[in-house]
Design a protein around this motif. Structure first.
Motif, PDB file in Angstrom:
ATOM      1  N   ALA A 186       0.829  -1.205   0.000  1.00  0.00           N
ATOM      2  CA  ALA A 186       0.000   0.000   0.000  1.00  0.00           C
ATOM      3  C   ALA A 186       0.866   1.260   0.000  1.00  0.00           C
ATOM      4  CB  ALA A 186      -0.932   0.001   1.208  1.00  0.00           C
ATOM      5  N   VAL A 187       1.942   1.216   0.814  1.00  0.00           N
ATOM      6  CA  VAL A 187       2.856   2.354   0.865  1.00  0.00           C
ATOM      7  C   VAL A 187       3.487   2.592  -0.506  1.00  0.00           C
ATOM      8  CG1 VAL A 187       5.010   3.229   1.832  1.00  0.00           C
ATOM      9  CG2 VAL A 187       3.341   2.115   3.317  1.00  0.00           C
ATOM     10  N   THR A 230       0.997   4.129  -2.893  1.00  0.00           N
ATOM     11  CA  THR A 230       0.793   5.542  -2.545  1.00  0.00           C
ATOM     12  C   THR A 230       1.936   6.407  -3.048  1.00  0.00           C
ATOM     13  OG1 THR A 230      -0.456   4.915  -0.571  1.00  0.00           O
ATOM     14  CG2 THR A 230       0.419   7.170  -0.665  1.00  0.00           C
ATOM     15  N   VAL A 232       1.699   9.460  -5.761  1.00  0.00           N
ATOM     16  CA  VAL A 232       2.205  10.807  -5.449  1.00  0.00           C
ATOM     17  C   VAL A 232       3.255  11.240  -6.463  1.00  0.00           C
ATOM     18  CG1 VAL A 232       3.511  12.178  -3.777  1.00  0.00           C
ATOM     19  CG2 VAL A 232       1.694  10.644  -2.997  1.00  0.00           C
TER      20      VAL A 232
END
Length: 341
Positions: free
Chosen positions: A10-11, A14, A18
């Motif tokens: 998930a990180v 993300t 970004v």
């Protein structure tokens, strides 16, 4: 003690999102600050697309599939119409600009809106066009450009088979100033031929506009011929009568048509007293500027065509090649007094 489990997937997702958004924002800023557009190429493409849009306008009429409907009412209670001719022309023009200049997508303002535009239309920005090929190569920043598109001017008249008033128009404004205007008449009529007129302010105009000579205010007519809107006239007849007494108002459809009639000397001026949209008047404004004439509000204001402003011109309209200040001095005060009532 409870341990915290990190969802590395998930990180990672993300961080990627970004990064992509940051790069997109950076690319947009760089495009606006550094990317330029050749105005000669933009003029050539605008002419091509106005003519291609005109082909769709004519095809829809020949197929008898107008599917006319109202988009709503104006402040004066008049219906604003939309047809398949408007929409097919809109899709063709926007698709063509996208293939030729994709970085200009966000700088285009069209009268119509469509969630599913045609993406198949292709035009060549480097196409050799005898009338424009000798013009200079001048470039401006993307962020300084606003393109106004009227895919079918005089829709009301289009539905009434008054084809002489119908035009397809494109205007290029640079820093809010109308620089390129293209007006294409797609249909032959008993009184007018199929044609395209264009102007690039300071650089050239199409040969079919004819020879233009600016007169002096001393030669202003006592009883001017004033071309006005036939479908959105408002109080134009009363305003002209009060301002000139002997003035003669001639109703006609389409802002593009009216602009060309004045430039060719068929009328002394073009006056409009109700609200009018900038995609209607930007092309004509460029034409008037290119031949030494003027188009302003009836308050004497220069009209700004930058995308950041309102698409609506609310303070009336006056355009002429000759005697502009004389006409403005007569019409302006009458318009002001009517607005205060």
């Amino acid at each position: 003690m409870n341990s915290v489990k990190v969802n590395y997937a998930a990180v990672g997702i993300t961080l990627v999102v970004v990064l992509v958004m940051t790069l997109k924002m950076y690319h947009t800023r760089v495009t606006y600050r550094l990317h330029t557009v050749n105005l000669k190429e933009l003029l050539s493409v605008s002419i091509d697309l106005a003519e291609l849009g005109g082909e769709r306008v004519v095809a829809v009429k020949q197929e008898h599939k107008l599917h006319a409907e109202s988009k709503g009412e104006t402040k004066e209670g008049k219906q604003e119409m939309k047809t398949d001719g408007d929409m097919q022309s809109h899709r063709t023009i926007l698709a063509g600009f996208h293939t030729a200049f994709p970085w200009l997508d966000s700088r285009i303002v069209s009268e119509e809106h469509d969630k599913h535009p045609d993406t198949s239309q292709s035009v060549n920005p480097n196409k050799k066009r005898p009338e424009t090929d000798t013009l200079p190569d001048l470039s401006v920043l993307v962020g300084d450009i606003t393109i106004w598109v009227d895919p079918l001017d005089a829709t009301q008249e289009y539905t009434e088979n008054l084809d002489e008033y119908v035009t397809v128009m494109v205007c290029v404004a640079v820093k809010g100033e109308p620089v390129i205007g293209v007006v294409h008449r797609p249909q032959q009529s008993d009184h007018h031929q199929k044609e395209t007129v264009w102007a690039w302010v300071g650089q050239g105009v199409s040969s079919n506009l004819g020879s233009i000579g600016v007169q002096t205010d001393a030669k202003a007519p006592d009883a001017p011929i004033v071309i006005i809107s036939r479908s959105h006239a408002g109080s134009a007849n009363q305003t002209i009568k009060q301002a000139f007494g002997k003035g003669h108002a001639v109703p006609a459809g389409g802002a593009g048509y009216k602009s060309i009639e004045v430039i060719r000397g068929k009328a002394d001026m073009y006056a409009h007293v109700t609200v009018i949209k900038k995609w209607d008047i930007c092309p004509g404004n460029a034409l008037f500027n290119a031949v030494g004439g003027h188009m302003m509000t009836l308050k004497g204001e220069i009209i700004n065509y930058d995308k950041s402003g309102s698409p609506v011109n609310e303070h009336g309209l006056l355009a002429s090649v000759n005697n502009f200040q004389y006409f403005l001095n007569r019409l302006g005060p009458v318009f002001d007094s009517e607005q205060k009532r």
